[in-house]
Design a protein around this motif. Structure first.
Motif, PDB file in Angstrom:
ATOM      1  N   LYS A  38      24.523   6.952   5.679  1.00 42.52           N
ATOM      2  CA  LYS A  38      23.842   7.587   4.550  1.00 42.52           C
ATOM      3  C   LYS A  38      22.332   7.451   4.707  1.00 42.52           C
ATOM      4  CE  LYS A  38      23.618   9.188   0.231  1.00 42.52           C
ATOM      5  NZ  LYS A  38      24.095  10.491  -0.161  1.00 42.52           N
ATOM      6  N   SER A  39      21.615   8.549   4.519  1.00 39.84           N
ATOM      7  CA  SER A  39      20.155   8.525   4.444  1.00 39.84           C
ATOM      8  C   SER A  39      19.788   8.474   2.967  1.00 39.84           C
ATOM      9  CB  SER A  39      19.552   9.759   5.099  1.00 39.84           C
ATOM     10  OG  SER A  39      19.789   9.754   6.479  1.00 39.84           O
ATOM     11  N   LEU A  40      19.221   7.362   2.541  1.00 43.00           N
ATOM     12  CA  LEU A  40      18.851   7.194   1.133  1.00 43.00           C
ATOM     13  C   LEU A  40      17.442   7.701   0.858  1.00 43.00           C
ATOM     14  CD1 LEU A  40      20.386   3.655   0.631  1.00 43.00           C
ATOM     15  CD2 LEU A  40      21.294   5.815  -0.221  1.00 43.00           C
ATOM     16  N   ILE A  41      16.525   7.460   1.789  1.00 37.56           N
ATOM     17  CA  ILE A  41      15.143   7.936   1.696  1.00 37.56           C
ATOM     18  C   ILE A  41      14.743   8.384   3.095  1.00 37.56           C
ATOM     19  CG2 ILE A  41      12.754   7.367   1.141  1.00 37.56           C
ATOM     20  CD1 ILE A  41      13.774   5.001  -0.497  1.00 37.56           C
ATOM     21  N   THR A  42      14.106   9.550   3.204  1.00 37.90           N
ATOM     22  CA  THR A  42      13.702  10.051   4.515  1.00 37.90           C
ATOM     23  C   THR A  42      12.214  10.369   4.525  1.00 37.90           C
ATOM     24  OG1 THR A  42      15.900  10.994   4.806  1.00 37.90           O
ATOM     25  CG2 THR A  42      14.194  11.758   6.309  1.00 37.90           C
ATOM     26  N   ALA A  43      11.425   9.428   5.045  1.00 38.32           N
ATOM     27  CA  ALA A  43       9.975   9.603   5.239  1.00 38.32           C
ATOM     28  C   ALA A  43       9.267  10.110   3.988  1.00 38.32           C
ATOM     29  CB  ALA A  43       9.706  10.509   6.435  1.00 38.32           C
ATOM     30  N   GLU A  44       9.609   9.522   2.841  1.00 30.26           N
ATOM     31  CA  GLU A  44       8.977   9.904   1.580  1.00 30.26           C
ATOM     32  C   GLU A  44       7.874   8.916   1.223  1.00 30.26           C
ATOM     33  OE1 GLU A  44      11.952  10.203  -1.480  1.00 30.26           O
ATOM     34  OE2 GLU A  44      13.254  11.399  -0.194  1.00 30.26           O
ATOM     35  N   PRO A  45       6.711   9.398   0.790  1.00 35.64           N
ATOM     36  CA  PRO A  45       5.638   8.491   0.385  1.00 35.64           C
ATOM     37  C   PRO A  45       6.008   7.727  -0.884  1.00 35.64           C
ATOM     38  CG  PRO A  45       4.970  10.785   0.081  1.00 35.64           C
ATOM     39  CD  PRO A  45       6.330  10.800   0.698  1.00 35.64           C
ATOM     40  N   HIS A  46       5.730   6.439  -0.876  1.00 37.84           N
ATOM     41  CA  HIS A  46       5.978   5.579  -2.042  1.00 37.84           C
ATOM     42  C   HIS A  46       4.704   4.803  -2.357  1.00 37.84           C
ATOM     43  CE1 HIS A  46      10.141   6.518  -1.387  1.00 37.84           C
ATOM     44  NE2 HIS A  46      10.497   5.797  -2.432  1.00 37.84           N
ATOM     45  N   ILE A  48       0.852  -1.194   0.000  1.00 40.80           N
ATOM     46  CA  ILE A  48       0.000   0.000   0.000  1.00 40.80           C
ATOM     47  C   ILE A  48       0.885   1.241   0.000  1.00 40.80           C
ATOM     48  CG2 ILE A  48      -1.917  -1.139   1.227  1.00 40.80           C
ATOM     49  CD1 ILE A  48      -0.928   0.272   3.785  1.00 40.80           C
ATOM     50  N   LEU A  49       0.294   2.405  -0.190  1.00 38.88           N
ATOM     51  CA  LEU A  49       1.011   3.670  -0.102  1.00 38.88           C
ATOM     52  C   LEU A  49       1.569   3.812   1.306  1.00 38.88           C
ATOM     53  CD1 LEU A  49       1.674   6.477  -1.414  1.00 38.88           C
ATOM     54  CD2 LEU A  49      -0.435   7.271  -0.354  1.00 38.88           C
ATOM     55  N   GLU A  50       2.868   4.027   1.429  1.00 43.30           N
ATOM     56  CA  GLU A  50       3.523   4.160   2.729  1.00 43.30           C
ATOM     57  C   GLU A  50       4.619   5.209   2.670  1.00 43.30           C
ATOM     58  OE1 GLU A  50       2.891   2.797   5.601  1.00 43.30           O
ATOM     59  OE2 GLU A  50       2.080   0.803   5.292  1.00 43.30           O
ATOM     60  N   ALA A  51       4.872   5.845   3.806  1.00 41.85           N
ATOM     61  CA  ALA A  51       6.050   6.698   3.954  1.00 41.85           C
ATOM     62  C   ALA A  51       7.228   5.777   4.243  1.00 41.85           C
ATOM     63  CB  ALA A  51       5.857   7.693   5.082  1.00 41.85           C
ATOM     64  N   VAL A  52       8.300   5.918   3.482  1.00 38.41           N
ATOM     65  CA  VAL A  52       9.448   5.018   3.562  1.00 38.41           C
ATOM     66  C   VAL A  52      10.683   5.789   4.034  1.00 38.41           C
ATOM     67  CG1 VAL A  52      11.021   3.563   2.218  1.00 38.41           C
ATOM     68  CG2 VAL A  52       8.562   3.517   1.752  1.00 38.41           C
ATOM     69  N   THR A  53      11.435   5.141   4.926  1.00 41.52           N
ATOM     70  CA  THR A  53      12.745   5.644   5.337  1.00 41.52           C
ATOM     71  C   THR A  53      13.738   4.518   5.104  1.00 41.52           C
ATOM     72  OG1 THR A  53      11.824   7.151   6.975  1.00 41.52           O
ATOM     73  CG2 THR A  53      14.131   6.524   7.262  1.00 41.52           C
ATOM     74  N   LEU A  54      14.851   4.836   4.459  1.00 43.46           N
ATOM     75  CA  LEU A  54      15.894   3.847   4.181  1.00 43.46           C
ATOM     76  C   LEU A  54      17.236   4.482   4.512  1.00 43.46           C
ATOM     77  CD1 LEU A  54      16.766   1.088   3.028  1.00 43.46           C
ATOM     78  CD2 LEU A  54      16.754   2.148   0.761  1.00 43.46           C
ATOM     79  N   ARG A  55      17.933   3.881   5.499  1.00 41.49           N
ATOM     80  CA  ARG A  55      19.204   4.434   5.950  1.00 41.49           C
ATOM     81  C   ARG A  55      20.259   3.342   6.021  1.00 41.49           C
ATOM     82  NH1 ARG A  55      17.044   7.171  11.320  1.00 41.49           N
ATOM     83  NH2 ARG A  55      16.002   5.173  11.331  1.00 41.49           N
ATOM     84  N   VAL A  56      21.519   3.754   5.859  1.00 40.10           N
ATOM     85  CA  VAL A  56      22.658   2.845   5.923  1.00 40.10           C
ATOM     86  C   VAL A  56      23.464   3.176   7.180  1.00 40.10           C
ATOM     87  CG1 VAL A  56      24.784   2.089   4.784  1.00 40.10           C
ATOM     88  CG2 VAL A  56      22.765   2.668   3.411  1.00 40.10           C
ATOM     89  N   PHE A  57      23.860   2.131   7.918  1.00 42.13           N
ATOM     90  CA  PHE A  57      24.620   2.289   9.153  1.00 42.13           C
ATOM     91  C   PHE A  57      25.900   1.475   9.079  1.00 42.13           C
ATOM     92  CE2 PHE A  57      20.180   2.895  10.162  1.00 42.13           C
ATOM     93  CZ  PHE A  57      20.187   4.003  10.996  1.00 42.13           C
ATOM     94  N   ASP A  58      26.918   1.894   9.841  1.00 42.66           N
ATOM     95  CA  ASP A  58      28.138   1.099   9.933  1.00 42.66           C
ATOM     96  C   ASP A  58      27.997   0.077  11.058  1.00 42.66           C
ATOM     97  OD1 ASP A  58      28.635   2.475  12.335  1.00 42.66           O
ATOM     98  OD2 ASP A  58      30.247   3.694  11.493  1.00 42.66           O
ATOM     99  N   MET A  59      29.053  -0.700  11.287  1.00 45.91           N
ATOM    100  CA  MET A  59      29.015  -1.769  12.298  1.00 45.91           C
ATOM    101  C   MET A  59      28.801  -1.232  13.717  1.00 45.91           C
ATOM    102  SD  MET A  59      29.444  -4.935  11.140  1.00 45.91           S
ATOM    103  CE  MET A  59      30.199  -5.809  12.479  1.00 45.91           C
ATOM    104  N   ALA A  60      29.190   0.014  13.961  1.00 41.85           N
ATOM    105  CA  ALA A  60      29.030   0.619  15.280  1.00 41.85           C
ATOM    106  C   ALA A  60      27.651   1.238  15.466  1.00 41.85           C
ATOM    107  CB  ALA A  60      30.109   1.674  15.505  1.00 41.85           C
ATOM    108  N   GLY A  61      26.806   1.170  14.424  1.00 42.55           N
ATOM    109  CA  GLY A  61      25.469   1.725  14.507  1.00 42.55           C
ATOM    110  C   GLY A  61      25.384   3.196  14.146  1.00 42.55           C
ATOM    111  N   ARG A  62      26.483   3.760  13.645  1.00 40.19           N
ATOM    112  CA  ARG A  62      26.478   5.168  13.234  1.00 40.19           C
ATOM    113  C   ARG A  62      25.835   5.315  11.856  1.00 40.19           C
ATOM    114  NH1 ARG A  62      32.219   4.932  15.356  1.00 40.19           N
ATOM    115  NH2 ARG A  62      32.520   3.958  13.334  1.00 40.19           N
ATOM    116  N   LEU A  63      25.037   6.356  11.706  1.00 42.84           N
ATOM    117  CA  LEU A  63      24.400   6.632  10.427  1.00 42.84           C
ATOM    118  C   LEU A  63      25.462   6.997   9.398  1.00 42.84           C
ATOM    119  CD1 LEU A  63      21.810   7.073   8.743  1.00 42.84           C
ATOM    120  CD2 LEU A  63      21.839   9.439   9.553  1.00 42.84           C
TER     121      LEU A  63
END
Length: 84
Positions: free
Chosen positions: A33-41, A16-31
């Motif tokens: 790269k933010s690839l998608i930030t709360a964008e409707p898809h 269904i239509l959803e707001a999507v967030t997609l982020r990349v983290f390193d092994m220590a849990g640090r952000l």
């Protein structure tokens, strides 16, 4: 594909239509790269390419990274390996 070099494609499907967030983290849990930030898809298949760069545009080091996909109440984390 895993491992990847120099980029990888992250694919996901939405029922269904959803707001999507997609982020990349390193092994220590640090952000990294933010690839998608709360964008409707819209419903269906979507693909996002990560080029192995952080939010400042610098190439990241070889290693293990995690991507976290959040859509509505759904969330999932997967591992990926960058080899240079």
């Amino acid at each position: 594909p895993n491992p990847f070099n120099p980029q990888t494609t992250i694919a996901f499907e939405l029922p269904i239509l959803e707001a999507v967030t997609l982020r990349v983290f390193d092994m220590a849990g640090r952000l990294v790269k933010s690839l998608i930030t709360a964008e409707p898809h819209t419903p269906g298949r979507h693909e996002v390419v990560w080029n192995g760069r952080d939010d400042t545009g610098r190439q990241v080091a070889s290693g293990t990274y995690f991507y976290r996909l959040e859509a509505g109440s759904f969330s999932d984390t997967k591992r990926m390996v960058l080899l240079k």
